[in-house]
Design an enzyme around this catalytic site. Structure first.
Site, mmCIF file in Angstrom:
data_model
loop_
_atom_site.group_PDB
_atom_site.id
_atom_site.type_symbol
_atom_site.label_atom_id
_atom_site.label_comp_id
_atom_site.label_asym_id
_atom_site.label_seq_id
_atom_site.Cartn_x
_atom_site.Cartn_y
_atom_site.Cartn_z
ATOM 1 C CG HIS A 89 -31.564 19.523 31.482
ATOM 2 N ND1 HIS A 89 -32.674 19.241 32.246
ATOM 3 C CD2 HIS A 89 -31.212 20.793 31.818
ATOM 4 C CE1 HIS A 89 -32.978 20.291 32.987
ATOM 5 N NE2 HIS A 89 -32.107 21.245 32.749
ATOM 6 C CG ASP A 140 -33.933 16.028 32.291
ATOM 7 O OD1 ASP A 140 -32.715 15.750 32.295
ATOM 8 O OD2 ASP A 140 -34.377 17.192 32.371
ATOM 9 C CB SER A 230 -32.523 22.123 35.860
ATOM 10 O OG SER A 230 -33.482 22.564 34.953
HETATM 11 N N1 ARG Z 1 -34.508 23.799 32.440
HETATM 12 C C1 ARG Z 1 -34.419 24.696 33.549
HETATM 13 C C2 ARG Z 1 -33.042 24.597 34.179
HETATM 14 O O1 ARG Z 1 -32.151 24.139 33.517
HETATM 15 C C3 ARG Z 1 -35.524 24.470 34.537
HETATM 16 C C4 ARG Z 1 -36.748 25.063 33.975
HETATM 17 C C5 ARG Z 1 -37.960 24.833 34.758
HETATM 18 N N2 ARG Z 1 -38.908 25.693 34.129
HETATM 19 C C6 ARG Z 1 -40.150 25.856 34.522
HETATM 20 N N3 ARG Z 1 -40.880 26.727 33.892
HETATM 21 N N4 ARG Z 1 -40.629 25.190 35.516
HETATM 22 O O2 ARG Z 1 -32.771 25.075 35.252
#
Ligand code: ARG
Length: 323
Positions: A89, A140, A230
């Protein structure tokens, strides 16, 4: 004295689970005062200099004019000399599902500080796992092939699932507050226990939480990854060495009670990763046993690993002194 400090640092980095655990005590849950004091990654601390050499920042090429800090949007890890492991992503448009151009991303290596140092590496190609689907977030995982060998220390990807309760480490430059308003310049780290599949299926449902995911964190929240973390690693110690078991992927909010962070389950992608990286030099791996540092009550083991290296040091000094 200098020598002692150096040796201490070495021991501290090779068995930092022990030290972090014994320094923060067993209150991994965190008393209120502890939560207020620590507010990095979420609930973490600044990583010691050079502690996570394989962790790299992904920078948006179009934002580079404003510096690394403003351009950072995700993390990755160097798993082979010219391969970066990250989340799909991070490199796929979340609205259209289109793959980013290799030239639109630079990889910042060799610094844990977005404000200074490091080198920006070019990417030759981006490979997203064929099962990744941008609308579900399943599988992912992506690989970035660097234009040149990075010369950076690699982290082995484990082929095994991390045991439930293992106190794993996550690192990143992501938000340090639940509202995702504050972002650090220095790489942050925090320890979160691996949580069972059934607990996470109960919370997120089996459609959302797939076989390609693992989750980690605390039922009371407080320590978690957050926005911009992420693509970074979830790591555990296997046979005395840090190995990567997950990729920071998603969550509901950040550090919320009742919700855990969700990570790509790397044991599912062993073969896929090897297919691309097997001819690359400098790959780690092949370990079998997990460190005994769990989040549970077994403090005997931790104490042993804390005292054992120290006693060796003292013994050494004694022997030296006698000569
Ligand atoms: N999707 C988020 C990013 O793009 C990471 C989120 C992780 N969230 C969590 N509550 N552990 O950086």
């Amino acid at each position: 004295m200098k020598k002692f400090l150096w040796a201490f640092a070495l021991v501290a980095t090779t068995s930092s689970f022990t030290f972090a655990e014994s320094l923060t005590g067993k209150s991994v849950s965190g008393s209120n005062s502890e939560i207020k004091k620590e507010n990095k990654i979420i609930g973490g601390t600044k990583a010691p200099l050079g502690a996570w050499p394989s962790t790299v920042a992904l920078l948006s090429a179009e934002k580079l004019g404003r510096g690394n800090y403003h351009a950072q949007f995700c993390s990755g890890t160097i798993i082979a000399s010219k391969w970066v492991l990250t989340a799909a992503h991070c490199v796929v448009d979340s609205d259209t599902g289109a793959l980013d151009e290799a030239s639109s991303i630079k990889v910042l290596v060799d610094t844990s500080d977005l404000g200074r140092g490091g080198r920006r590496e070019n990417i030759r190609r981006i490979i997203v796992h064929p099962n990744y689907y941008y609308q579900s977030g399943d599988a992912d995982i992506a690989l970035l092939e660097l234009e040149y060998d990075s010369g950076i220390m690699t982290i082995p990807v484990s082929g095994d699932d991390a045991p439930i309760g293992l106190l794993a480490t996550v690192v990143g430059w992501g938000a340090t507050d639940k509202d995702a308003k504050y972002f650090p310049e220095d790489l942050q780290e925090v320890e979160v226990p691996i949580v069972s599949k059934s607990i996470c299926e109960d919370i997120y449902g089996t459609t959302e939480f797939t076989q390609n995911m693992i989750c980690a964190g605390y039922s009371q929240g407080a320590k978690d990854t957050c926005k911009s973390d992420s693509g970074g690693p979830l790591m555990g110690i296997q046979y005395g060495e840090y190995v990567q078991v997950g990729i920071t992927s998603w969550g509901v909010g950040c550090a919320q009670p009742g919700h855990y962070g969700v990570y790509t389950r790397l044991s599912q992608f062993d073969g896929w990763i090897n297919y691309y990286t097997r001819n690359s030099s400098n790959r780690g791996g092949g370990y079998e046993s997990w460190s005994r540092f769990y989040s549970g009550e077994d403090s005997g083991g931790s104490l042993f690993f804390l005292l054992f290296p120290l006693s060796l040091l003292l013994l050494r000094r004694k022997i030296k002194g006698a000569v």
